[in-house]
Design an enzyme around this catalytic site. Structure first.
Site, PDB file in Angstrom:
ATOM      1  N   ASP A 127     -12.007 -10.128  -1.881  1.00 15.58           N
ATOM      2  CA  ASP A 127     -13.296 -10.336  -1.223  1.00 15.58           C
ATOM      3  C   ASP A 127     -14.277  -9.343  -1.822  1.00 15.58           C
ATOM      4  O   ASP A 127     -13.869  -8.329  -2.390  1.00 15.58           O
ATOM      5  CB  ASP A 127     -13.239 -10.270   0.318  1.00 15.58           C
ATOM      6  CG  ASP A 127     -12.552  -9.057   0.896  1.00 15.58           C
ATOM      7  OD1 ASP A 127     -12.507  -7.999   0.223  1.00 15.58           O
ATOM      8  OD2 ASP A 127     -12.063  -9.146   2.041  1.00 15.58           O
ATOM      9  N   HIS A 132     -10.161  -5.828  -2.788  1.00 18.76           N
ATOM     10  CA  HIS A 132     -11.237  -5.729  -1.787  1.00 18.76           C
ATOM     11  C   HIS A 132     -12.371  -4.960  -2.462  1.00 18.76           C
ATOM     12  O   HIS A 132     -12.353  -3.727  -2.498  1.00 18.76           O
ATOM     13  CB  HIS A 132     -10.750  -5.005  -0.532  1.00 18.76           C
ATOM     14  CG  HIS A 132      -9.692  -5.776   0.202  1.00 18.76           C
ATOM     15  ND1 HIS A 132      -9.954  -6.969   0.820  1.00 18.76           N
ATOM     16  CD2 HIS A 132      -8.377  -5.525   0.399  1.00 18.76           C
ATOM     17  CE1 HIS A 132      -8.838  -7.425   1.378  1.00 18.76           C
ATOM     18  NE2 HIS A 132      -7.866  -6.578   1.133  1.00 18.76           N
ATOM     19  N   GLU A 149       0.795  -1.235   0.000  1.00 20.31           N
ATOM     20  CA  GLU A 149       0.000   0.000   0.000  1.00 20.31           C
ATOM     21  C   GLU A 149       0.825   1.282   0.000  1.00 20.31           C
ATOM     22  O   GLU A 149       0.613   2.168   0.844  1.00 20.31           O
ATOM     23  CB  GLU A 149      -0.979  -0.027   1.192  1.00 20.31           C
ATOM     24  CG  GLU A 149      -1.863  -1.272   1.166  1.00 20.31           C
ATOM     25  CD  GLU A 149      -2.860  -1.368   2.324  1.00 20.31           C
ATOM     26  OE1 GLU A 149      -2.717  -0.595   3.291  1.00 20.31           O
ATOM     27  OE2 GLU A 149      -3.771  -2.218   2.248  1.00 20.31           O
ATOM     28  N   ASN A 186       2.221  -4.551  -3.508  1.00 17.23           N
ATOM     29  CA  ASN A 186       0.816  -4.924  -3.348  1.00 17.23           C
ATOM     30  C   ASN A 186       0.016  -3.678  -2.952  1.00 17.23           C
ATOM     31  O   ASN A 186       0.452  -2.903  -2.098  1.00 17.23           O
ATOM     32  CB  ASN A 186       0.763  -5.976  -2.218  1.00 17.23           C
ATOM     33  CG  ASN A 186      -0.565  -6.652  -2.039  1.00 17.23           C
ATOM     34  OD1 ASN A 186      -1.159  -7.141  -2.998  1.00 17.23           O
ATOM     35  ND2 ASN A 186      -1.036  -6.711  -0.788  1.00 17.23           N
ATOM     36  N   GLU A 207      -5.967 -10.433  -2.402  1.00 12.47           N
ATOM     37  CA  GLU A 207      -6.817 -10.330  -1.197  1.00 12.47           C
ATOM     38  C   GLU A 207      -8.285 -10.222  -1.574  1.00 12.47           C
ATOM     39  O   GLU A 207      -9.047  -9.461  -0.976  1.00 12.47           O
ATOM     40  CB  GLU A 207      -6.395  -9.107  -0.355  1.00 12.47           C
ATOM     41  CG  GLU A 207      -4.933  -9.111   0.025  1.00 12.47           C
ATOM     42  CD  GLU A 207      -4.513  -7.967   0.939  1.00 12.47           C
ATOM     43  OE1 GLU A 207      -5.395  -7.313   1.530  1.00 12.47           O
ATOM     44  OE2 GLU A 207      -3.291  -7.732   1.053  1.00 12.47           O
TER      45      GLU A 207
HETATM   46  C1  XIL Z   1      -6.301  -7.183   7.653  1.00 13.59           C
HETATM   47  C2  XIL Z   1      -6.570  -8.459   8.430  1.00 13.59           C
HETATM   48  O1  XIL Z   1      -7.371  -9.320   7.648  1.00 13.59           O
HETATM   49  C3  XIL Z   1      -7.263  -8.147   9.733  1.00 13.59           C
HETATM   50  O2  XIL Z   1      -7.415  -9.316  10.527  1.00 13.59           O
HETATM   51  C4  XIL Z   1      -6.467  -7.099  10.511  1.00 13.59           C
HETATM   52  O3  XIL Z   1      -7.163  -6.726  11.679  1.00 13.59           O
HETATM   53  C5  XIL Z   1      -6.215  -5.885   9.642  1.00 13.59           C
HETATM   54  O4  XIL Z   1      -5.582  -6.278   8.433  1.00 13.59           O
HETATM   55  N1  XIL Z   1      -4.963  -4.979   3.261  1.00 13.59           N
HETATM   56  C6  XIL Z   1      -3.947  -5.827   3.638  1.00 13.59           C
HETATM   57  C7  XIL Z   1      -4.172  -6.828   4.696  1.00 13.59           C
HETATM   58  O5  XIL Z   1      -2.883  -5.823   3.005  1.00 13.59           O
HETATM   59  O6  XIL Z   1      -3.018  -7.087   5.436  1.00 13.59           O
HETATM   60  C8  XIL Z   1      -5.296  -6.403   5.620  1.00 13.59           C
HETATM   61  O7  XIL Z   1      -5.546  -7.491   6.505  1.00 13.59           O
HETATM   62  C9  XIL Z   1      -6.523  -6.021   4.834  1.00 13.59           C
HETATM   63  C10 XIL Z   1      -6.223  -4.878   3.928  1.00 13.59           C
END
Ligand code: XIL
Length: 450
Positions: free
Chosen positions: A268, A238, A161, A202, A266
């Site tokens: 979802d 996300h 990020e 990422n 990641e």
């Molecule tokens: C999230 C985890 O899933 C949670 O359990 C934690 O509380 C916060 O982080 N981007 C990322 C991940 O790169 O590491 C994050 O994971 C979600 C957003």
């Protein structure tokens, strides 16, 4: 006819059903088991992954994580704040557990993540550091963590990020202290510590072509030109229901055309709660579209979901009122979204029919007791009497049941229908409940119904 051996099997084993119906073919004799996502992915040249929580890798969660996926990403266990909560004191327990589990299940591990502005230890964020000190801290962190798992990690999310939404650099501890070169240096240090791991940058909201993904594109182009070690970009994905960017595939392709791998790291897709059939159908279409975009680009090498079950997702605690973002529901039943992924990978697009299944839910739990509920439902099949059996995984005991007659011997529980509820019609369901005792843990068991 392809169907005749299956109908013979169905006739022999009429009504045999399970919770966790996708575990293995033998666990679901009354229905054809779906081909696991990892096998569908292999046939398309894709690694299919999930983020996991180490402590949950037993029971149904462990079975699904191990059988459906070919890659694991520790959801939190490898973050700096997890591995070095106190300066110089390391805790590798959960990270080791996940890496060991992955190796035992012939899975890759994506290391996540080395350089980020979140989930750092307090001693680091609260400290006052000169640029030279900060640089040494970061180099030592990367040497230590990447070195520990050398040869065991397929890919590292080295930098996480780094950008703002408008494509400018995020003003983090690292950027403010070290300037933009923190990114190139982190990549070089990671390469030196494990020359075989693929190194990624990422980020989120970089799935479509936009200002932020343009900035990422320009950064990785220039890193490649300068000979800085960079192997791929991670698109977190996300996403929000109904909002898969139309330029997703085009965006993956332009990174691939730079000579980089792309991973969906990641995935979802969250919705406003409660979910309903219409939203779940839209979510299936969205999961299918994302998966299809990855399938269409050869260098899209990995598609990872950020938690595979709604009971292990960050969404509900992070986005109030939203949830149901993953491919399995909280009872480990595959949702339409699961079949969206499956379909885009060339597998089945619908759940098996002609079966009865059981869903086991812990409806309430207190210090030493709990109430459980089991729903037996049939679709394309029917039962005139039934028996639900399971084996408790953590010493639980049924103390009292209603709407079924239950006995327990050791860990094995067997519940038969009461005199009045043996019939489960096609398209119908019955349920029974019980109180139980537990201590230490109360994992959901796999229930078989015959
Ligand atoms: C999230 C985890 O899933 C949670 O359990 C934690 O509380 C916060 O982080 N981007 C990322 C991940 O790169 O590491 C994050 O994971 C979600 C957003």
């Amino acid at each position: 006819m392809r169907s005749s051996p299956r109908s013979r099997l169905s006739a022999l084993l009429a009504g045999a059903v399970t919770v966790g119906a996708l575990l293995t073919a033998t666990a679901t004799p009354a229905q054809a088991a779906d081909t696991p996502l990892r096998d569908l992915g292999t046939a398309k040249g894709k690694v299919i992954g999930t983020a996991v929580t180490g402590s949950k890798l037993t029971g149904t969660y462990g079975d699904l994580a191990g059988t459906q996926f070919s890659s694991l990403t520790p959801g939190n266990a490898m973050k700096w704040g997890s591995v070095e909560p106190t300066r110089g004191t390391f805790n590798w327990t959960e990270a080791d557990q996940i890496v060991d589990f992955a190796e035992a299940h012939n899975q890759q591990v994506r290391g996540h993540t080395l350089v980020w502005h979140n989930q750092n230890p307090n001693w680091l964020t609260n400290g006052t550091w000169t640029p030279a000190q900060l640089s040494t801290l970061l180099q030592n962190h990367i040497d230590t963590e990447v070195g520990r798992y050398k040869g065991r990690i397929a890919a590292w999310d080295v930098v996480n990020e780094p950008f703002n939404e408008d494509g400018t650099y995020r003003p983090t501890l690292w950027y403010n202290g070290l300037g933009v070169d923190y990114i190139a240096n982190a990549l070089r240090w990671a390469r030196a510590a494990d020359p075989d791991a693929k190194l990624y940058i990422n980020d989120y909201n970089v799935e479509g072509v936009n200002a932020k993904s343009n900035a990422l594109y320009n950064l990785v182009s220039s890193l490649k030109q300068r000979g800085v070690p960079i192997d791929g970009v991670g698109l977190q994905a996300h996403l929000i229901l109904g909002q898969v960017p139309s330029s997703f595939q085009q965006n993956i392709q332009r990174f691939a055309d730079l000579g980089l791998d792309v991973a969906i790291t990641e995935l979802d897709i969250r919705m406003n709660l409660p979910s309903d059939a219409g939203k779940l159908a839209q979510q299936k279409a969205d999961y299918k579209a994302v998966t299809a975009a990855c399938v269409a680009v050869a260098r899209c090498v990995n598609l990872t979901v950020w938690g595979f079950t709604d009971s292990d997702s960050w969404v509900e605690s992070t986005f109030p009122g939203e949830g149901a973002a993953t491919p399995y529901d909280a009872n480990f039943q595959p949702k339409p979204a699961y079949y969206g992924i499956s379909e885009a990978l060339g597998g089945t697009s619908n759940p098996p029919t002609g079966a009865c299944r059981a869903t086991y839910t812990v409806t309430s739990q207190w210090n030493t007791g709990f109430t459980g509920n089991v729903v037996i439902s049939c679709s394309g099949a029917a039962l005139s009497s039934w028996r639900a059996t399971w084996t408790f995984g953590a010493g639980q005991a049924v103390t009292q049941a209603w709407n079924a007659v239950c006995t327990q011997s050791g860990a094995a529980v067997s519940c038969a229908n009461a005199s009045y509820n043996g019939t489960v019609p096609d398209g119908g369901s019955v349920s029974f409940g019980f109180n139980g005792s537990w201590s230490g843990g109360n994992p959901v068991p796999v229930v078989t119904v015959t």
